[in-house]
Design a protein around this motif. Structure first.
Motif, PDB file in Angstrom:
ATOM      1  N   TYR A  74       0.837  -1.207   0.000  1.00  0.00           N
ATOM      2  CA  TYR A  74       0.000   0.000   0.000  1.00  0.00           C
ATOM      3  C   TYR A  74       0.875   1.261   0.000  1.00  0.00           C
ATOM      4  O   TYR A  74       0.542   2.254  -0.621  1.00  0.00           O
ATOM      5  CB  TYR A  74      -0.935  -0.003   1.210  1.00  0.00           C
ATOM      6  N   ALA A  75       2.012   1.153   0.700  1.00  0.00           N
ATOM      7  CA  ALA A  75       2.939   2.282   0.724  1.00  0.00           C
ATOM      8  C   ALA A  75       3.440   2.555  -0.691  1.00  0.00           C
ATOM      9  O   ALA A  75       3.562   3.704  -1.123  1.00  0.00           O
ATOM     10  CB  ALA A  75       4.102   1.988   1.659  1.00  0.00           C
ATOM     11  N   GLN A  76       3.715   1.466  -1.409  1.00  0.00           N
ATOM     12  CA  GLN A  76       4.167   1.592  -2.787  1.00  0.00           C
ATOM     13  C   GLN A  76       3.124   2.308  -3.635  1.00  0.00           C
ATOM     14  O   GLN A  76       3.438   3.221  -4.397  1.00  0.00           O
ATOM     15  CB  GLN A  76       4.391   0.187  -3.346  1.00  0.00           C
ATOM     16  N   GLN A  77       1.898   1.882  -3.448  1.00  0.00           N
ATOM     17  CA  GLN A  77       0.781   2.491  -4.181  1.00  0.00           C
ATOM     18  C   GLN A  77       0.678   3.983  -3.847  1.00  0.00           C
ATOM     19  O   GLN A  77       0.534   4.821  -4.727  1.00  0.00           O
ATOM     20  CB  GLN A  77      -0.502   1.790  -3.748  1.00  0.00           C
ATOM     21  N   MET A  78       0.811   4.285  -2.570  1.00  0.00           N
ATOM     22  CA  MET A  78       0.699   5.680  -2.125  1.00  0.00           C
ATOM     23  C   MET A  78       1.793   6.533  -2.751  1.00  0.00           C
ATOM     24  O   MET A  78       1.544   7.629  -3.249  1.00  0.00           O
ATOM     25  CB  MET A  78       0.807   5.736  -0.605  1.00  0.00           C
ATOM     26  N   LEU A  79       3.006   5.995  -2.757  1.00  0.00           N
ATOM     27  CA  LEU A  79       4.136   6.778  -3.252  1.00  0.00           C
ATOM     28  C   LEU A  79       4.087   6.934  -4.760  1.00  0.00           C
ATOM     29  O   LEU A  79       4.491   7.961  -5.296  1.00  0.00           O
ATOM     30  CB  LEU A  79       5.453   6.131  -2.826  1.00  0.00           C
ATOM     31  N   SER A  80       3.563   5.906  -5.468  1.00  0.00           N
ATOM     32  CA  SER A  80       3.522   6.049  -6.922  1.00  0.00           C
ATOM     33  C   SER A  80       2.470   7.080  -7.315  1.00  0.00           C
ATOM     34  O   SER A  80       2.585   7.744  -8.337  1.00  0.00           O
ATOM     35  CB  SER A  80       3.265   4.703  -7.593  1.00  0.00           C
TER      36      SER A  80
END
Lengths: 179, 246, 179
Positions: A74-80
C-alpha cells in the motif's frame, strides 16, 4: 498500558526509524533497565495483540516502531500516486537561503527570513535536503546547516555556482518593487 | 503616570479600549471628549518618555480632536441634515466593538496554538520509503529557488528601514539576570544555553551573560544538563512535572 | 479495527508529521472519501480509547499521527526540542481577522486593526499561515488573502466553523444604543 509503557511509546514514535536503546530510555526516564525492558515487552505485546499497522521491535537492545510488513504494497501504491511532492514557498525560501549562505546557523536564517524556522529545518532534514555540518564558533556554538547531494539532485544542479549571483537577483527585484 | 508603554499595544484601537476600561468609560455611551483627553494625555506622556509613536496613533488622535472641536461649534441642524454622513462617534464605537471581538478571539487562538506546540510529529520513514520506492520524492527546479530567494530579498529590503540599531550598553550581571529572567519566560521549560546569547552584540555582553547564567544556576533558578557538546538549561520554577519522577 | 483502518494507520506512520489528506488516502486505497473518513474516525477513537502515547488528528482534512499531550516534557528531556515560538498579539489579531473574513484585502484588514499590516502579512506568508488567493474586483485589484492548511494545523482546527462565533455588529440599527 502502564504510564512508563505509554511514555516509551511516545518517545519511540518521535525518533522514528532511528529507535532508542534500552539504556537511553532508562537514562531519560530515570528508571532501571529492567523496568524499561518490562515496559518495552508490554508495548510489543500490546501491538501484537491487535490487528495493527505498526509493530514494536527490539533488535539487540535497540527498540523501534516500524510499519507491519503487509503495509508495504500500500505504501508503494501511495508513493507512486504522489511520486513528487511540491515544496511550500517557505520551504523553498529556507532552502534558497541555505544554498546561498551555507554553512549557516538557524539564527542567521531566521534573521534573513524574519520568522522562526526550527520546525522547517527539521522537515527539510527529514527530506534529506539539508544536513547539519559542524558547529559555528559563535557563542553557544550553534549548529551549521548546508544542503545535501539530494538537494543538488532535486534541483538539477551540478554545483551551487550555477545559481545566479545575489546582486543579479537584487537588481532584478528592485525593478519589481518600483514599477 | 502611565506604567504601560506604547509598544504593549497592538494599535490605536487597542490603546483606546485600554483607556476606556482603565478610566471606566461606557463604551455604549461613549464620552468622546473624555476619551480624546485621555488619549492625548497618554500620547504626550509617551512622547515625553522619548518613545517613538507610530503614525497610526497620531492620525487617530487627529481624528478624535477633529470630532471634539466640531462638537464645540454651534450646530446648524439644516446643514447636518443636508450633508448626512455617518456620525463619527457611532462609527468609532462600531470600529472599537468590531476590533474588540477579534481581540477576544486571539486568546482562544493563543491557547490552541500553545497546546498544538506540545504535540510532536514523527519524521518521514526514509528507509521504509526507500525500500518500497527508491524514486525522488521532492520536485523542484533551480528557477523555484531563485524566485524564492528574490522574495526573501524583497522582504528584507522592505524591512530594513524599520530596524533600529541597539547600541552596546555596559550592563551589570544583576541587570543581565533581570533581562534573562524576562527572556526565558518565552522559552520552553528546557532550552539550549546558546539561546541566552541570541541578543549578544559583543564579547562583553557574552561574558556578562555567561556570568549571569552561572549565578542563576548558583541560586537555583536554573538547572543544567549536558548532552554531548550541548548544554541545556532548565527553568527550575517550571510546573510541568519535570521535578522528581513522573 | 477494520483492514482499511489498519492500513491507514501504517501509511500515516510512514509519512510522519507531513500527514496525508483524505483525498490522498482515498486515491491510494481505491475507496470513497466517505469510507476513508469513517476509517480515520475509527482510528482516532481507537487511539483515544486506550491510555496511549500517540494520537490521531485531522486538521483541515490533513490526517496525521502526533504524540499525546503529556509526552512533551519527556521528549524535551531527551531531545533538543526547539523552543516553542510565540505568535505576537498583532500576528494573532491579523490571523483572526483573515480567518473570519477571508478572502480579504490588506486595506480591509488595516481598517479593522487601525494599523498598517504590510510587514505582518509578509511574515505570516513566510510562516505559511496565510496565502494569496486571487484578487479583489475593487479598484487597483488588490490581493486577497486567506488562511492555509498550515493555519488549520497550528490551531488544531478541523474546519473554521470550530472557531467561536462572532456576534454580528449591526451598523444600521444600532442608533438607540448610542444616543
Amino acid at each position: 498500558m502502564t504510564d512508563l509503557t505509554v511514555i516509551i511509546e511516545g518517545l519511540l514514535f518521535i525518533v522514528g526509524e532511528q529507535g532508542l536503546s534500552i539504556e537511553q530510555l532508562a537514562q531519560t526516564l530515570l528508571c532501571s533497565e529492567d523496568e524499561v525492558n518490562k515496559a518495552v515487552d508490554q508495548l510489543a505485546v500490546f501491538y501484537k495483540g491487535y490487528n495493527r499497522g505498526i509493530q514494536c521491535v527490539n533488535y539487540g537492545g535497540q527498540v523501534k516502531l516500524l510499519t507491519a510488513p503487509f503495509i508495504h504494497p500500500y505504501a508503494q501504491q501511495m508513493l507512486s500516486i504522489q511520486k513528487t511532492r511540491q515544496l511550500s514557498q517557505s520551504a523553498l525560501e529556507t532552502l534558497a537561503i541555505i544554498a546561498y549562505k551555507q554553512p549557516i546557523t538557524r539564527v542567521e536564517i531566521e534573521e534573513i527570513r524574519g520568522v522562526g524556522c526550527d520546525i522547517m529545518l527539521r522537515k527539510l532534514q527529514a527530506l534529506d535536503l539539508i544536513r547539519e555540518q559542524g558547529r559555528s564558533d559563535a557563542p553557544g556554538r550553534p549548529i551549521l546547516y548546508e544542503v545535501t547531494r539530494e538537494f543538488m539532485d532535486v534541483f538539477q544542479l551540478m554545483s551551487l555556482d550555477e545559481l545566479p549571483k545575489l546582486e543579479q537577483i537584487v537588481s532584478g527585484s528592485s525593478q519589481e518593487l518600483f514599477e | 503616570m502611565f506604567e504601560i508603554t506604547i509598544d504593549q499595544f497592538s494599535g490605536p484601537l487597542d490603546l483606546m479600549l485600554f483607556l476606556i476600561k482603565e478610566k471606566k468609560l461606557d463604551l455604549f455611551n461613549l464620552d468622546i471628549s473624555e476619551l480624546t483627553s485621555q488619549y492625548q494625555n497618554y500620547i504626550t506622556s509617551m512622547q515625553n518618555m522619548n518613545l517613538e509613536i507610530a503614525s497610526e496613533y497620531l492620525s487617530e488622535l487627529a481624528g478624535l480632536i477633529e470630532y471634539k472641536s466640531k462638537k464645540l461649534l454651534p450646530r446648524d441642524k439644516s446643514l447636518l441634515d443636508a450633508d448626512y454622513t455617518e456620525d463619527p462617534k457611532e462609527s468609532l464605537v462600531r470600529r472599537l466593538l468590531e476590533y474588540q471581538q477579534f481581540k477576544d478571539i486571539t486568546g482562544d487562538l493563543e491557547k490552541r496554538y500553545q497546546i498544538r506546540q506540545q504535540f510532536i510529529g514523527k519524521p518521514l520513514s526514509r528507509k521504509e520509503v526507500e525500500d518500497v520506492m527508491p524514486d525522488m520524492l521532492v520536485e523542484g527546479s533551480s528557477y523555484d529557488l531563485i524566485r524564492a530567494m528574490k522574495k526573501v530579498m524583497i522582504r528584507v529590503s522592505l524591512q530594513q528601514p524599520f530596524e533600529t540599531k541597539i547600541a552596546a550598553r555596559e550592563l551589570s550581571v544583576d541587570q543581565r539576570i533581570d533581562m534573562l529572567r524576562r527572556m526565558i519566560t518565552r522559552f520552553p521549560a528546557s532550552f539550549a544555553l546558546e539561546e541566552c546569547f541570541v541578543d549578544c552584540s559583543d564579547i562583553q555582553l557574552v561574558l556578562i551573560t555567561f556570568l549571569a547564567v552561572l549565578d542563576m544556576i548558583r541560586i537555583g533558578e536554573l538547572l543544567f544538563t549536558v548532552e554531548g557538546e550541548q548544554i541545556y538549561l532548565i527553568r527550575s520554577t517550571s510546573d510541568d512535572g519535570f521535578n522528581g519522577n513522573y
